[in-house]
Design a protein around this motif. Structure first.
Motif, mmCIF file in Angstrom:
data_model
loop_
_atom_site.group_PDB
_atom_site.id
_atom_site.type_symbol
_atom_site.label_atom_id
_atom_site.label_comp_id
_atom_site.label_asym_id
_atom_site.label_seq_id
_atom_site.Cartn_x
_atom_site.Cartn_y
_atom_site.Cartn_z
ATOM 1 N N UNK A 390 0.977 -1.074 0.120
ATOM 2 C CA UNK A 390 0.073 0.186 0.094
ATOM 3 C C UNK A 390 1.013 1.157 -0.177
ATOM 4 N N UNK A 391 0.462 2.334 -0.418
ATOM 5 C CA UNK A 391 1.028 3.845 -0.375
ATOM 6 C C UNK A 391 0.515 4.236 0.825
ATOM 7 N N UNK A 392 1.812 4.581 1.669
ATOM 8 C CA UNK A 392 1.475 5.558 2.904
ATOM 9 C C UNK A 392 1.906 6.702 2.866
ATOM 10 N N UNK A 393 1.030 7.849 2.915
ATOM 11 C CA UNK A 393 1.156 9.060 2.837
ATOM 12 C C UNK A 393 1.134 9.703 4.127
ATOM 13 N N UNK A 394 2.564 10.181 4.857
ATOM 14 C CA UNK A 394 2.324 10.861 6.108
ATOM 15 C C UNK A 394 2.179 12.350 5.904
ATOM 16 N N UNK A 516 -2.134 -0.290 -7.639
ATOM 17 C CA UNK A 516 -2.126 -1.405 -6.567
ATOM 18 C C UNK A 516 -0.740 -1.064 -5.834
ATOM 19 N N UNK A 517 0.093 -0.321 -6.173
ATOM 20 C CA UNK A 517 1.437 -0.302 -5.370
ATOM 21 C C UNK A 517 2.239 -1.458 -5.201
ATOM 22 N N UNK A 535 5.934 10.142 1.337
ATOM 23 C CA UNK A 535 5.283 8.819 0.979
ATOM 24 C C UNK A 535 6.217 7.856 0.875
ATOM 25 N N UNK A 536 5.811 6.512 0.913
ATOM 26 C CA UNK A 536 6.657 5.277 0.774
ATOM 27 C C UNK A 536 5.452 4.114 0.613
ATOM 28 N N UNK A 537 5.966 3.128 -0.091
ATOM 29 C CA UNK A 537 5.253 1.900 -0.264
ATOM 30 C C UNK A 537 5.559 0.994 0.760
ATOM 31 N N UNK A 538 4.409 0.468 1.663
ATOM 32 C CA UNK A 538 4.983 -0.425 2.570
ATOM 33 C C UNK A 538 3.998 -1.839 2.505
#
Length: 585
Positions: A390-394, A516-517, A535-538
């Motif tokens: 998933x894409x995580x946007x902080x 879908x990352x 942002x980072x994919x986790x």
């Protein structure tokens, strides 16, 4: 009679000089910017132990130490740019370029730069007003002391002088800290670049622009957010190329400048990007006798493999191979290694893709600039049981407006005005808050003062929850929208995205890239880095299990029992407050 003879001889010599053609093998690069281009870290004694005489600098001002006279060429010992300058990117740019080119090629740099200078200091129509804003500013003092109060004109005058000896092949820029995150910066650079080309009689196709990034946040940089602005430069200037500063260490003393190693790495990357544009290999010429100070910097002595990778078939993951060099510094060389792998694995530019299930040992081979090669191995397993990504946007702190925090994706193609589109996205947030979808026409002729589009469709918004839910927007395109903009400025902390899709109604053609990352490629995704977002994919084991639909209106007439506004459409079963009354859905 003797006097007449000498007069004729002198006239003939002057005429011969005037008619002499520039040397096509003398490649000249114009360099401008602020303190990082000027050079802001003291060079090591080894840097000046030897500089190839084929690397030349044109003094754009008078120097006392070493003694240099403006308008004359010298071997490019430090300092190159100005008497105030130190080690900078021009140093190892020139050294690497000389090493990579044939023996008959010389490299020359013509540089004008001032610490703290905003980009307007190089605009021939704006520099005077900018100087008058604060006549005591450090960059104004430097402009007056070294460049006659007109940095742009000094660069042009020296460039014309250089054109008598060689051919201008490119322009190097490092600037932005004094215009940090200003969205109109690319257009300001474009004007200066076009002015240079016109004033020097140059064609853009023959003279590309190379713009270096600012120091990254993980290296201690304070202006890392400007890199998102620099990344847009090739969209504004087709012949512009971005030079990465990723992994270039800072000096550890301030938040703006690189260390000795950082400047050497950055200079090498300017050279590598230039060589790529020229279609030349990133390797020293076979006949070049490399000096020890350069050889130590480019010779690999060890290679560290990435961690084992688990990946889903049809997905992509980035990998990291780290090289240690003879001088002790380390670099991520993932984009430069060559992988030996089975057919179900492909790789390019540090991205590995699996096309089918399988297990394999992959060999990564790195060949350094001196021609030495080392290899390392790591394991790859491609399995359908791999974790979801998933894409995580902080967002950091919440903003004051809905548009203060965004996650945007550039579509594969623009929508067709008047046609109906369906956008779906699985989203959750650590903290509840409103998220809206605003399709945008970025190529609109109606730009705002920041260079952004004023043609935007404002669709429905949702209140996000701590669990993934699938949200749906169905709407008729009012513009040829080419970007999806998710706006959630009121939410602090992290927002998570998965399975983002956009299709014309009734079509199976997907318009979102990597929605879908499962790939690490986020080149079509963007955030507002200067607003503090990352942002980072986790990996995530959670998937969206609920669906919510929305119409194309933006309103808050309905509230849940917690007082949070929700939108109409196919709401989940429950109790809502509508116009002050409880309603069971």
């Amino acid at each position: 009679m003797k006097h007449l003879f000498f007069t004729v001889v002198l006239f003939a010599a002057s005429l011969a000089t005037a008619m002499a053609q520039p040397d096509p093998d003398f490649h000249i690069y114009l360099c401008f910017g602020q303190s990082n281009m000027e050079g802001a870290t003291q060079w090591a004694s080894s840097d000046n132990q030897y500089v190839d005489p084929r690397f030349q600098m044109l003094a754009t001002t008078d120097f006392d130490t070493p003694k240099r006279t403006m308008g004359n060429w010298y071997t490019a010992f430090c300092p190159i740019v100005s008497p105030m300058g130190k080690l900078g990117p021009t140093d190892y740019f020139g050294r690497v370029m000389v090493a990579a080119m044939p023996a008959n090629t010389r490299i020359g740099v013509v540089a004008v730069a001032m610490g703290g200078a905003p980009i307007e200091m190089f605009d021939k129509d704006l520099y005077q007003a900018k100087m008058q804003e604060d006549p005591s500013a450090w960059h104004v003092q430097l402009a007056n002391r070294y460049y006659g109060g007109n940095p742009y004109q000094r660069l042009i005058d020296m460039a014309r002088l250089a054109q008598q000896q060689g051919v201008i092949k490119g322009i190097l820029l490092h600037q932005g800290e004094s215009n940090n995150t200003q969205q109109d910066w690319p257009n300001k650079v474009k004007k200066i670049y076009n002015d240079m080309l016109q004033d020097l009689g140059l064609n853009a196709d023959d003279v590309p622009l190379f713009a270096g990034e600012t120091e990254y946040q993980d290296q201690g940089g304070a202006c890392w957010g400007h890199n998102a602005v620099i990344a847009r430069l090739p969209q504004v200037i087709p012949t512009a190329h971005v030079v990465s500063a990723k992994g270039c260490p800072g000096n550890g003393q301030d938040q703006w400048h690189f260390s000795q190693t950082g400047y050497r790495m950055l200079g090498k990357r300017y050279a590598f990007e230039t060589l790529k544009v020229m279609g030349r290999p990133l390797k020293a010429d076979d006949a070049y006798d490399m000096p020890d100070n350069l050889r130590q910097f480019v010779t690999v002595t060890a290679l560290q493999a990435p961690a084992d990778i688990i990946i889903r078939p049809g997905s992509s993951r980035s990998f990291s191979v780290t090289a240690t060099f003879a001088d002790g510094h380390k670099e991520d060389v993932s984009a430069e290694v060559v992988l030996t792998a089975p057919a179900f694995i492909t790789a390019a530019d540090g991205i590995l893709t699996a096309t089918a299930e399988g297990q394999a040992t992959v060999t990564a081979t790195f060949t350094d600039f001196a021609g030495n090669s080392l290899s390392t191995t790591f394991n790859v397993e491609s399995t359908l049981q791999g974790n979801n990504h998933v894409l995580v946007v902080n967002n950091g702190n919440a903003g004051q407006n809905l548009w203060d925090k965004q996650c945007n994706t550039v579509l594969k193609k623009a929508m067709t005005k008047g046609k109906t589109y369906v956008v779906k996205a699985s989203i959750k947030a650590d903290n509840s808050g409103e998220c809206a979808l605003w399709p945008v026409w970025t190529d609109s002729p109606n730009k705002n003062q920041w260079g952004g589009s004023t043609d935007v469709q404002y669709l429905a918004s949702y209140q996000l929850t701590p669990s993934f839910q699938e949200y749906t927007w169905e709407f008729q395109a009012q513009y040829p929208n080419d970007k999806l903009q998710f706006a959630f400025g009121f939410i602090g902390g992290k927002v998570y995205f998965d399975n983002v899709t956009c299709k014309e109604k009734g079509s199976d053609e997907e318009m979102v890239v990597n929605g879908d990352f499962e790939s690490d490629d986020l080149s079509n995704w963007e955030i507002i880095a200067w607003a503090g977002q990352t942002m980072i994919i986790e990996e995530s084991v959670e998937t969206a299990v609920r669906a919510v639909n929305a119409d194309a209106r933006h309103h808050h007439a309905i509230y849940d029992l917690s007082g949070r506004p929700v939108t109409s459409g196919r709401l989940r079963k429950g109790i809502y407050v509508v116009d002050g009354k409880k309603v069971v859905k």
